[in-house]
Design a protein around this motif. Structure first.
Motif, mmCIF file in Angstrom:
data_model
loop_
_atom_site.group_PDB
_atom_site.id
_atom_site.type_symbol
_atom_site.label_atom_id
_atom_site.label_comp_id
_atom_site.label_asym_id
_atom_site.label_seq_id
_atom_site.Cartn_x
_atom_site.Cartn_y
_atom_site.Cartn_z
ATOM 1 N N VAL A 92 19.316 34.562 26.343
ATOM 2 C CA VAL A 92 19.785 33.185 26.479
ATOM 3 C C VAL A 92 21.305 33.098 26.604
ATOM 4 C CG1 VAL A 92 19.888 30.931 25.340
ATOM 5 C CG2 VAL A 92 17.777 32.280 25.254
ATOM 6 N N GLU A 93 22.020 33.727 25.680
ATOM 7 C CA GLU A 93 23.469 33.553 25.630
ATOM 8 C C GLU A 93 24.225 34.481 26.576
ATOM 9 O OE1 GLU A 93 24.898 33.616 21.604
ATOM 10 O OE2 GLU A 93 23.163 32.510 20.839
ATOM 11 N N GLU A 94 23.667 35.650 26.811
ATOM 12 C CA GLU A 94 24.373 36.637 27.631
ATOM 13 C C GLU A 94 23.908 36.639 29.082
ATOM 14 O OE1 GLU A 94 24.889 41.480 27.585
ATOM 15 O OE2 GLU A 94 24.615 40.453 25.672
ATOM 16 N N LEU A 95 22.608 36.496 29.283
ATOM 17 C CA LEU A 95 22.056 36.645 30.624
ATOM 18 C C LEU A 95 21.609 35.328 31.250
ATOM 19 C CD1 LEU A 95 20.009 39.929 30.014
ATOM 20 C CD2 LEU A 95 22.307 39.687 30.977
ATOM 21 N N GLY A 96 21.700 34.239 30.497
ATOM 22 C CA GLY A 96 21.459 32.917 31.067
ATOM 23 C C GLY A 96 20.018 32.488 31.188
ATOM 24 N N ALA A 97 19.113 33.055 30.378
ATOM 25 C CA ALA A 97 17.709 32.650 30.432
ATOM 26 C C ALA A 97 17.550 31.206 29.965
ATOM 27 C CB ALA A 97 16.858 33.576 29.563
ATOM 28 N N ALA A 98 16.573 30.509 30.536
ATOM 29 C CA ALA A 98 16.290 29.124 30.147
ATOM 30 C C ALA A 98 15.378 29.116 28.932
ATOM 31 C CB ALA A 98 15.634 28.382 31.305
ATOM 32 N N ALA A 99 15.801 28.442 27.871
ATOM 33 C CA ALA A 99 15.008 28.410 26.640
ATOM 34 C C ALA A 99 13.904 27.373 26.685
ATOM 35 C CB ALA A 99 15.920 28.139 25.441
ATOM 36 N N GLY A 100 14.001 26.405 27.588
ATOM 37 C CA GLY A 100 13.039 25.302 27.597
ATOM 38 C C GLY A 100 11.930 25.415 28.619
ATOM 39 N N THR A 101 11.815 26.562 29.313
ATOM 40 C CA THR A 101 10.760 26.736 30.312
ATOM 41 C C THR A 101 9.385 26.671 29.646
ATOM 42 O OG1 THR A 101 12.201 28.124 31.666
ATOM 43 C CG2 THR A 101 9.837 28.266 32.084
ATOM 44 N N ARG A 102 8.446 25.985 30.280
ATOM 45 C CA ARG A 102 7.094 25.864 29.735
ATOM 46 C C ARG A 102 6.120 26.764 30.501
ATOM 47 N NH1 ARG A 102 6.683 21.907 26.078
ATOM 48 N NH2 ARG A 102 8.441 20.457 25.942
ATOM 49 N N ASN A 103 5.187 27.349 29.765
ATOM 50 C CA ASN A 103 4.207 28.230 30.384
ATOM 51 C C ASN A 103 3.052 27.416 30.964
ATOM 52 O OD1 ASN A 103 2.649 27.452 28.193
ATOM 53 N ND2 ASN A 103 2.738 29.423 27.144
ATOM 54 N N ALA A 104 1.988 28.108 31.401
ATOM 55 C CA ALA A 104 0.867 27.426 32.035
ATOM 56 C C ALA A 104 0.151 26.487 31.079
ATOM 57 C CB ALA A 104 -0.114 28.462 32.589
ATOM 58 N N GLU A 105 0.299 26.699 29.778
ATOM 59 C CA GLU A 105 -0.316 25.824 28.783
ATOM 60 C C GLU A 105 0.593 24.669 28.385
ATOM 61 O OE1 GLU A 105 -1.269 28.403 25.553
ATOM 62 O OE2 GLU A 105 -3.092 29.173 26.515
ATOM 63 N N GLY A 106 1.766 24.616 28.991
ATOM 64 C CA GLY A 106 2.694 23.523 28.693
ATOM 65 C C GLY A 106 3.546 23.742 27.468
ATOM 66 N N LYS A 107 3.590 24.963 26.945
ATOM 67 C CA LYS A 107 4.367 25.264 25.741
ATOM 68 C C LYS A 107 5.660 25.978 26.097
ATOM 69 C CE LYS A 107 0.433 25.827 22.542
ATOM 70 N NZ LYS A 107 -0.668 25.662 23.515
ATOM 71 N N THR A 108 6.709 25.667 25.360
ATOM 72 C CA THR A 108 7.942 26.444 25.460
ATOM 73 C C THR A 108 7.774 27.711 24.619
ATOM 74 O OG1 THR A 108 8.950 25.391 23.531
ATOM 75 C CG2 THR A 108 9.309 24.334 25.685
ATOM 76 N N ALA A 109 8.701 28.647 24.776
ATOM 77 C CA ALA A 109 8.650 29.865 23.964
ATOM 78 C C ALA A 109 8.764 29.518 22.482
ATOM 79 C CB ALA A 109 9.770 30.821 24.381
ATOM 80 N N GLU A 110 9.627 28.566 22.159
ATOM 81 C CA GLU A 110 9.779 28.142 20.760
ATOM 82 C C GLU A 110 8.465 27.634 20.196
ATOM 83 O OE1 GLU A 110 11.834 24.520 18.221
ATOM 84 O OE2 GLU A 110 12.588 24.967 20.227
ATOM 85 N N GLU A 111 7.792 26.779 20.960
ATOM 86 C CA GLU A 111 6.528 26.213 20.505
ATOM 87 C C GLU A 111 5.450 27.280 20.364
ATOM 88 O OE1 GLU A 111 7.257 21.826 22.598
ATOM 89 O OE2 GLU A 111 6.052 23.367 23.606
ATOM 90 N N LYS A 112 5.437 28.236 21.263
ATOM 91 C CA LYS A 112 4.421 29.290 21.185
ATOM 92 C C LYS A 112 4.666 30.191 19.974
ATOM 93 C CE LYS A 112 2.110 32.956 23.733
ATOM 94 N NZ LYS A 112 1.982 33.704 25.001
ATOM 95 N N PHE A 113 5.919 30.545 19.718
ATOM 96 C CA PHE A 113 6.227 31.367 18.547
ATOM 97 C C PHE A 113 5.863 30.640 17.258
ATOM 98 C CE2 PHE A 113 8.906 33.972 21.359
ATOM 99 C CZ PHE A 113 8.536 35.231 20.926
#
Length: 224
Positions: A92-113
């Motif tokens: 996220v901080e170094e390589l610029g990944a998006a933290a809010g992307t949702r998967n096929a089930e509509g969940k973000t990574a935060e929500e899935k964890f």
């Protein structure tokens, strides 16, 4: 001497855990494999994140320009595969990944964890801190020391801490308010959502003076 056959993406995925240097060597000779995926859309970026291979991860993104948000067949970016806060932070901080992307089930990574690993998982706590601007990380640090952070104050309410002369401090804390706080803290459901909601309501009442008439006393607010 006959040249060695081109390695497959499946071979590289199997090697990344134990032989990351072999991955870098193979990519130097076959750079087209950097952005390749297996039959399930699982890429080297996903694998590097899952196995915490930060050197390989950085090479894939910086040198070979692989999309840091590449998705697999479940619509999950490499962030969903993170096993540690360290690799999630790198993404996220170094390589610029998006933290809010949702998967096929509509969940973000935060929500899935949160759903699969629970609220104590370090990646969940990190992603929550990203979303809340660092508040979750501070709360997590306090929790690990066995002290629960206070609930957030109502919208629009701020508390400023400063020194005051003894004669300007006003009345001692209301014994009734203290009793209600202690009584609430002693309840079994204090850490539940309902218990925390009642504590927030009580804090709001004390700070804003909503309950002044019920307590039959005036609440003096310090005006700067």
């Amino acid at each position: 001497m006959a040249s060695l056959p081109t390695p497959t993406i499946d071979l590289l995925l199997n090697l990344i855990d134990t032989r990351p240097n072999s991955i870098l060597t193979s990519l130097a000779q076959h750079p087209q494999l950097a952005s390749a995926s297996d039959a399930h859309g699982y890429s080297l970026v996903h694998a590097a994140v899952s196995y915490n291979q930060l050197e390989v991860l950085r090479e894939l993104i910086r040198k070979y320009h692989v999309n840091v948000n590449i998705v697999d067949e479940d619509g999950e970016t490499p962030l969903f595969a993170a096993e540690s806060a360290e690799v999630a932070r790198c993404l996220v901080e170094e390589l610029g990944a998006a933290a809010g992307t949702r998967n096929a089930e509509g969940k973000t990574a935060e929500e899935k964890f949160l759903e699969e690993e629970g609220e104590a998982h370090e990646v969940y706590l990190y992603l929550k801190s990203v979303r809340t601007g660092g508040q979750a990380a501070s709360a997590a640090a306090v929790e690990t020391e066995g002290v629960h952070p206070p609930p957030p104050l109502p919208n629009g309410v701020k508390v400023e801490v400063s020194t005051m002369a003894e004669d300007a401090a006003g009345d001692a804390p209301d014994p009734e308010i203290r009793r209600r706080i202690e009584e609430l803290a002693a309840r079994d459901d204090f850490q539940t959502e309902e218990g925390q909601r009642q504590l927030r309501d009580l804090v709001s009442e004390v700070v804003t003076g909503i309950g002044s008439e019920e307590a039959d006393r005036s609440v003096r607010r310090r005006v700067e």
